[in-house]
Structures are given as C-alpha cells and as structure tokens.
Design an enzyme around this catalytic site. Structure first.
Site, PDB file in Angstrom:
ATOM      1  N   CYS A 183       0.834  -1.206   0.000  1.00 48.60           N
ATOM      2  CA  CYS A 183       0.000   0.000   0.000  1.00 48.60           C
ATOM      3  C   CYS A 183       0.870   1.260   0.000  1.00 48.60           C
ATOM      4  O   CYS A 183       1.532   1.518  -0.993  1.00 48.60           O
ATOM      5  CB  CYS A 183      -0.992  -0.064   1.155  1.00 48.60           C
ATOM      6  SG  CYS A 183      -2.431   0.936   0.829  1.00 48.60           S
TER       7      CYS A 183
ATOM      8  N   HIS B  18      -3.307  -5.043   1.572  1.00 49.76           N
ATOM      9  CA  HIS B  18      -2.666  -5.352   2.861  1.00 49.76           C
ATOM     10  C   HIS B  18      -2.629  -6.864   3.079  1.00 49.76           C
ATOM     11  O   HIS B  18      -3.509  -7.406   3.744  1.00 49.76           O
ATOM     12  CB  HIS B  18      -3.452  -4.679   3.990  1.00 49.76           C
ATOM     13  CG  HIS B  18      -3.240  -3.211   4.076  1.00 49.76           C
ATOM     14  ND1 HIS B  18      -2.368  -2.631   4.958  1.00 49.76           N
ATOM     15  CD2 HIS B  18      -3.779  -2.200   3.355  1.00 49.76           C
ATOM     16  CE1 HIS B  18      -2.377  -1.321   4.795  1.00 49.76           C
ATOM     17  NE2 HIS B  18      -3.232  -1.028   3.832  1.00 49.76           N
TER      18      HIS B  18
ATOM     19  N   GLU C 260      -0.934  -8.545   5.009  1.00 49.57           N
ATOM     20  CA  GLU C 260      -0.590  -8.941   6.384  1.00 49.57           C
ATOM     21  C   GLU C 260      -1.824  -9.186   7.250  1.00 49.57           C
ATOM     22  O   GLU C 260      -1.701  -9.708   8.339  1.00 49.57           O
ATOM     23  CB  GLU C 260       0.316  -7.866   7.033  1.00 49.57           C
ATOM     24  CG  GLU C 260      -0.367  -6.572   7.456  1.00 49.57           C
ATOM     25  CD  GLU C 260      -0.640  -5.585   6.315  1.00 49.57           C
ATOM     26  OE1 GLU C 260      -0.455  -5.955   5.137  1.00 49.57           O
ATOM     27  OE2 GLU C 260      -1.066  -4.452   6.616  1.00 49.57           O
TER      28      GLU C 260
HETATM   29  N1  GLN Z   1      -3.510   6.433   0.710  1.00 46.17           N
HETATM   30  C1  GLN Z   1      -2.270   6.153   1.374  1.00 46.17           C
HETATM   31  C2  GLN Z   1      -1.110   6.920   0.767  1.00 46.17           C
HETATM   32  O1  GLN Z   1      -1.246   7.578  -0.200  1.00 46.17           O
HETATM   33  C3  GLN Z   1      -1.961   4.665   1.365  1.00 46.17           C
HETATM   34  C4  GLN Z   1      -2.965   3.919   2.199  1.00 46.17           C
HETATM   35  C5  GLN Z   1      -2.456   2.692   2.890  1.00 46.17           C
HETATM   36  O2  GLN Z   1      -1.251   2.463   2.999  1.00 46.17           O
HETATM   37  N2  GLN Z   1      -3.358   1.918   3.454  1.00 46.17           N
HETATM   38  O3  GLN Z   1      -0.033   6.865   1.275  1.00 46.17           O
END
Ligand code: GLN
Length: 208
Positions: free
Chosen positions: A82, A183, A185
């Site tokens: 992410c 995610h 994890e």
């Molecule tokens: N929207 C977040 C970003 O731009 C990422 C979101 C996340 O890691 N769950 O960093």
C-alpha cells in the site's frame, strides 16, 4: 543448517506486528527498523502501509531516508504494501507537491486510485506468483493505490478479478522488489510474504 534470513520491517507507521508475524511464519527472522544502524544486517526490508507522505517525512526525521535509499540502490530486496508500494515507485500520480519516494520500481503508481469515497473494500484477485496462475487471493484494500504503468522489467503479479476495477494491476515484481496495493498482512494468506522470503533467500535467482 543455513541461518534464517533477517528481514526488517520499517516501523514508522502501519501493521509492523502483523508483518513480522507473517514473515516469521514464512521462515524469516525479523527486526523492527527505526534507526539507520538497524539497516546494517538486513537481508531484506518490508515497508508497511500507512500514509506515504508521512512515511517519507518520518524517514527523514529518523535519518533513515538516505541510508535506506542507498541500501535499496545496492540491491536490498524490498516488499512494499500500500503506502509501501508508493514508497518503492519511481513515479507517482496524485502525490502532494514535492512528495519523495525511495523509488527502484519502474512503475507509475496512482495514489488513492479507487476513489476517496471507497475507503476500504475487499476483492478477489487473479494472481501469478511465479509466472503461472495461482489460486485467487482475497485482498483487503485501504485507500489503496494501483499501478497505472509498468516498465519492461516489471512482472504483473496480481490484478483485480471482478467488479468495477476489474483488471487493475495491484501487485508487481521487478527482480527482488515486490509491491502490493493491498494489505496481505491482515487476511491470513501468507503467499506474498512467503514469496518475499524466497526472494530474500535466493536473490541471485531473481536479479533485478
Ligand atoms: N492512501 C495512502 C497513501 O497515499 C496509502 C494507504 C495505505 O497504505 N493503506 O499513502
């Protein structure tokens, strides 16, 4: 017997405990990384989710940004999830002005790509973990990015299988760099962590 590889988890934000548990299940030793000297003995590093703008600022504050960039440039295997995917991307869309990433992955990643109104959702993915089709992966997305463009050396590892975002690229690998929009994890399926520990164990087989 060969000693288990040591995988650091960047501990500035996010699911540090969950990542460590999954990596340990996959056969690695782990270390929460907050200080530059903790990078020294690592065989690989995981960058959890959170907020990429905050992670890059904190990495500067903790003195980690430059030494970690150097280790990555020298070939340290890395797995970004992410916001961690954003941190590994060479180019980002929808970033804030001057937003810094470590880079290394030859991709364009769009932040908050699924729309701000869809804060989080779950979806099944089509996955190709080592080139051939694997069973579907049930993924959890939280204000997630997607990969908009991939360079010639980048393999697409997962795409969304159904719904309005069908076909969107949500996991990629370039040599020993792995990244997921979602995610892995928190859903109990440790195939991505196992793949990463395998990349860390035998980096020569997966050169960038
Ligand atoms: N929207 C977040 C970003 O731009 C990422 C979101 C996340 O890691 N769950 O960093």
């Amino acid at each position: 017997m060969r000693i288990a590889p040591l995988v650091g988890v960047l501990a500035l934000q996010g699911d540090v405990r969950e990542h460590r548990a999954m990596l340990e299940r996959a056969g690695a030793r782990t270390l929460a990384v907050r200080r530059p000297e903790e990078l020294d003995d690592l065989d690989g590093i995981v960058m959890p989710g959170g907020e990429s703008t905050t992670i890059s600022k904190l990495a500067r504050v903790f003195g980690l940004f430059d030494p970690l960039s150097v280790r990555l440039r020298d070939g340290l295997p890395a797995f970004g999830t992410c916001a961690g995917m954003i941190m590994l991307a060479d180019r980002i869309e929808g970033g804030v002005r001057g937003q810094e990433t470590f880079g290394g992955l030859d991709v364009v990643v769009r932040r908050n790509a699924f729309g701000r109104q869809v804060d989080s959702f779950e979806a099944d993915l089509d996955v190709h973990l080592d080139g051939s089709r694997d069973r579907p992966f049930h993924a959890m997305f939280i204000r997630a990015p997607w990969v908009e463009k991939v360079g010639a050396e980048v393999a697409v590892v997962a795409t969304v299988a159904t719904g309005s975002a069908v076909g969107r690229i949500v996991a990629v690998r370039q040599g020993t760099l792995l990244a997921t929009s979602f995610h892995p994890e928190i859903t109990g399926d440790d195939r991505f962590h196992s793949l990463f520990v395998d990349l860390v164990r035998t980096p020569g087989r997966h050169q960038r």
